[in-house]
Motif scaffolding. Structure first.
Motif, mmCIF file in Angstrom:
data_model
loop_
_atom_site.group_PDB
_atom_site.id
_atom_site.type_symbol
_atom_site.label_atom_id
_atom_site.label_comp_id
_atom_site.label_asym_id
_atom_site.label_seq_id
_atom_site.Cartn_x
_atom_site.Cartn_y
_atom_site.Cartn_z
ATOM 1 N N VAL A 1 4.047 6.003 -3.103
ATOM 2 C CA VAL A 1 5.502 5.888 -2.980
ATOM 3 C C VAL A 1 6.054 7.253 -2.589
ATOM 4 O O VAL A 1 5.784 8.246 -3.270
ATOM 5 C CB VAL A 1 6.149 5.404 -4.297
ATOM 6 C CG1 VAL A 1 7.667 5.405 -4.172
ATOM 7 C CG2 VAL A 1 5.650 4.009 -4.667
ATOM 8 N N ARG A 2 6.822 7.287 -1.491
ATOM 9 C CA ARG A 2 7.406 8.550 -1.032
ATOM 10 C C ARG A 2 8.917 8.402 -0.896
ATOM 11 O O ARG A 2 9.396 7.362 -0.435
ATOM 12 C CB ARG A 2 6.855 8.962 0.346
ATOM 13 C CG ARG A 2 5.390 9.273 0.399
ATOM 14 C CD ARG A 2 5.025 9.895 1.737
ATOM 15 N NE ARG A 2 3.594 10.060 1.882
ATOM 16 C CZ ARG A 2 2.808 9.250 2.565
ATOM 17 N NH1 ARG A 2 3.331 8.205 3.175
ATOM 18 N NH2 ARG A 2 1.513 9.468 2.655
ATOM 19 N N GLY A 3 9.657 9.464 -1.274
ATOM 20 C CA GLY A 3 11.099 9.427 -1.103
ATOM 21 C C GLY A 3 11.754 10.715 -1.525
ATOM 22 O O GLY A 3 11.120 11.578 -2.136
ATOM 23 N N LYS B 1 0.835 -1.201 0.000
ATOM 24 C CA LYS B 1 0.000 0.000 0.000
ATOM 25 C C LYS B 1 0.870 1.252 0.000
ATOM 26 O O LYS B 1 0.637 2.184 -0.764
ATOM 27 C CB LYS B 1 -0.947 -0.011 1.208
ATOM 28 C CG LYS B 1 -2.045 -1.054 1.091
ATOM 29 C CD LYS B 1 -3.039 -0.952 2.228
ATOM 30 C CE LYS B 1 -4.157 -1.974 2.058
ATOM 31 N NZ LYS B 1 -5.125 -1.935 3.183
ATOM 32 N N VAL B 2 1.876 1.269 0.871
ATOM 33 C CA VAL B 2 2.759 2.440 0.989
ATOM 34 C C VAL B 2 4.212 1.984 0.994
ATOM 35 O O VAL B 2 4.574 1.029 1.682
ATOM 36 C CB VAL B 2 2.472 3.231 2.292
ATOM 37 C CG1 VAL B 2 3.412 4.430 2.400
ATOM 38 C CG2 VAL B 2 1.021 3.675 2.342
ATOM 39 N N ILE B 3 5.057 2.660 0.194
ATOM 40 C CA ILE B 3 6.506 2.441 0.197
ATOM 41 C C ILE B 3 7.172 3.787 0.437
ATOM 42 O O ILE B 3 6.961 4.729 -0.332
ATOM 43 C CB ILE B 3 6.997 1.838 -1.130
ATOM 44 C CG1 ILE B 3 6.316 0.485 -1.386
ATOM 45 C CG2 ILE B 3 8.515 1.681 -1.120
ATOM 46 C CD1 ILE B 3 6.632 -0.126 -2.736
ATOM 47 N N GLU B 4 7.964 3.876 1.509
ATOM 48 C CA GLU B 4 8.564 5.165 1.866
ATOM 49 C C GLU B 4 10.017 4.982 2.285
ATOM 50 O O GLU B 4 10.330 4.174 3.163
ATOM 51 C CB GLU B 4 7.782 5.812 3.015
ATOM 52 C CG GLU B 4 8.270 7.189 3.386
ATOM 53 C CD GLU B 4 7.336 7.929 4.327
ATOM 54 O OE1 GLU B 4 7.684 9.050 4.746
ATOM 55 O OE2 GLU B 4 6.252 7.383 4.642
ATOM 56 N N GLY B 5 10.921 5.730 1.623
ATOM 57 C CA GLY B 5 12.339 5.660 1.951
ATOM 58 C C GLY B 5 13.065 6.902 1.482
ATOM 59 O O GLY B 5 12.475 7.789 0.865
ATOM 60 N N ASP B 6 14.362 6.961 1.772
ATOM 61 C CA ASP B 6 15.166 8.085 1.288
ATOM 62 C C ASP B 6 15.455 7.919 -0.201
ATOM 63 O O ASP B 6 15.202 8.810 -1.006
ATOM 64 C CB ASP B 6 16.479 8.169 2.078
ATOM 65 C CG ASP B 6 16.256 8.547 3.529
ATOM 66 O OD1 ASP B 6 15.299 9.292 3.807
ATOM 67 O OD2 ASP B 6 17.031 8.081 4.389
ATOM 68 N N ILE B 7 15.996 6.759 -0.547
ATOM 69 C CA ILE B 7 16.290 6.427 -1.953
ATOM 70 C C ILE B 7 15.467 5.203 -2.320
ATOM 71 O O ILE B 7 15.639 4.126 -1.738
ATOM 72 C CB ILE B 7 17.792 6.151 -2.161
ATOM 73 C CG1 ILE B 7 18.615 7.379 -1.773
ATOM 74 C CG2 ILE B 7 18.068 5.760 -3.601
ATOM 75 C CD1 ILE B 7 20.107 7.148 -1.764
ATOM 76 N N VAL C 1 3.111 9.308 -6.426
ATOM 77 C CA VAL C 1 4.524 9.425 -6.055
ATOM 78 C C VAL C 1 4.760 10.811 -5.466
ATOM 79 O O VAL C 1 4.444 11.816 -6.096
ATOM 80 C CB VAL C 1 5.458 9.207 -7.265
ATOM 81 C CG1 VAL C 1 6.901 9.493 -6.871
ATOM 82 C CG2 VAL C 1 5.335 7.780 -7.796
ATOM 83 N N GLU C 2 5.297 10.844 -4.253
ATOM 84 C CA GLU C 2 5.677 12.103 -3.610
ATOM 85 C C GLU C 2 7.190 12.087 -3.439
ATOM 86 O O GLU C 2 7.732 11.181 -2.812
ATOM 87 C CB GLU C 2 4.980 12.245 -2.255
ATOM 88 C CG GLU C 2 3.456 12.273 -2.352
ATOM 89 C CD GLU C 2 2.783 12.291 -0.993
ATOM 90 O OE1 GLU C 2 3.494 12.180 0.020
ATOM 91 O OE2 GLU C 2 1.543 12.420 -0.945
ATOM 92 N N TYR C 3 7.868 13.092 -4.013
ATOM 93 C CA TYR C 3 9.331 13.104 -3.969
ATOM 94 C C TYR C 3 9.814 14.513 -3.664
ATOM 95 O O TYR C 3 9.133 15.508 -3.949
ATOM 96 C CB TYR C 3 9.912 12.618 -5.296
ATOM 97 C CG TYR C 3 9.628 13.529 -6.474
ATOM 98 C CD1 TYR C 3 10.607 14.400 -6.951
ATOM 99 C CD2 TYR C 3 8.386 13.534 -7.105
ATOM 100 C CE1 TYR C 3 10.358 15.246 -8.022
ATOM 101 C CE2 TYR C 3 8.124 14.373 -8.167
ATOM 102 C CZ TYR C 3 9.109 15.235 -8.624
ATOM 103 O OH TYR C 3 8.846 16.074 -9.676
#
Length: 236
Positions: free
Chosen positions: A200-202, A183-189, A216-218
């Motif tokens: 997806v956030r990063g 559902k959600v993937i969030e990391g620095d890279i 996608v939030e970047y």
């Protein structure tokens, strides 16, 4: 951990728990109470009715721990089921591991399959097998190679998250590749292939081939392969 005597089981029967040095089960054994030992080796079938604390677990047959499991090292070539939570500092899964509650540790190397009813938290999580995680998968470094089938986690969080499709040379027919669903993937890279995710956030996000992403939030950069879809892109 106090050293007790060794316990070797070649036949079948019920045995008490307590403290042992090394336990080796080649038959069919039921261990009735809490167990503490330096090594727990299963070549046959084992059922521990309470919790197990050990330095090393090796499962070549079939093992079940009804309570919690705590071990510094774990190698599974067969099948292991833990009813409660599992704290496995350094684990290598070539067979299957099923954990009812949370799974924690330092290093996870998965070439087989794991199923976890709660959260998974490691320093490094390396999977070229498959997984089903009903809670959060959290690690500083996550490396997932998708060979076949579907891997699932409710949420994935980490520092560096890399998901790559990998052709399965063991399957002579067809070119089936794996898929990651979250559902959600969030990391620095974050670098993804063959992934379906709502969000997806990063800081730096790379959406590779075979991805279907809702939002996608970047904050720094976003790159997208032509063979992928993103419904909404937002720079923070």
């Amino acid at each position: 951990m106090e050293k007790g005597h060794n316990l070797t089981i070649n036949g079948s029967g019920n045995y008490s728990g307590g403290q042992y040095d090394k336990i080796s089960i080649r038959g069919d054994a039921t261990l009735a109470s809490d167990l503490e030992c330096s090594a727990f080796n299963i070549f046959g079938t084992s059922e521990a009715l309470e919790s197990v604390k050990t330095k090393s677990v090796k499962v070549f047959g079939e093992a079940e721990v009804k309570g919690n499991l705590e071990s510094e090292e774990m190698l599974i070539m067969g099948t292991m089921t833990v009813g409660g939570r599992a704290d496995l500092k350094k684990m290598k899964i070539l067979g299957t591991l099923d954990v009812g509650d949370n799974l924690t540790g330092d290093e996870a190397n998965i070439k087989g399959m794991i199923s976890v009813g709660g959260d998974v938290e490691y320093e490094t999580f390396d999977s070229s097998g498959g997984f089903e995680i009903k809670g959060l998968l959290n690690a500083d470094k996550i490396n997932i190679s998708l060979r076949f089938g579907q891997s699932f986690a409710e949420e994935i969080g980490g520092g560096v998250i890399t998901v790559k499709k990998k052709s399965n040379t063991l399957l002579p027919f067809g070119k089936e590749t794996g898929m990651l669903i979250a559902k959600v993937i969030e990391g620095d890279i974050v670098s993804l292939e063959n992934t379906r995710a709502d969000i997806v956030r990063g800081k730096s996000v790379k959406i590779g081939a075979g991805c279907q992403i809702g939002t996608v939030e970047y904050s720094t950069e976003l790159t997208q392969d032509k063979n992928s879809t993103i419904k909404t892109k937002t720079k923070l």
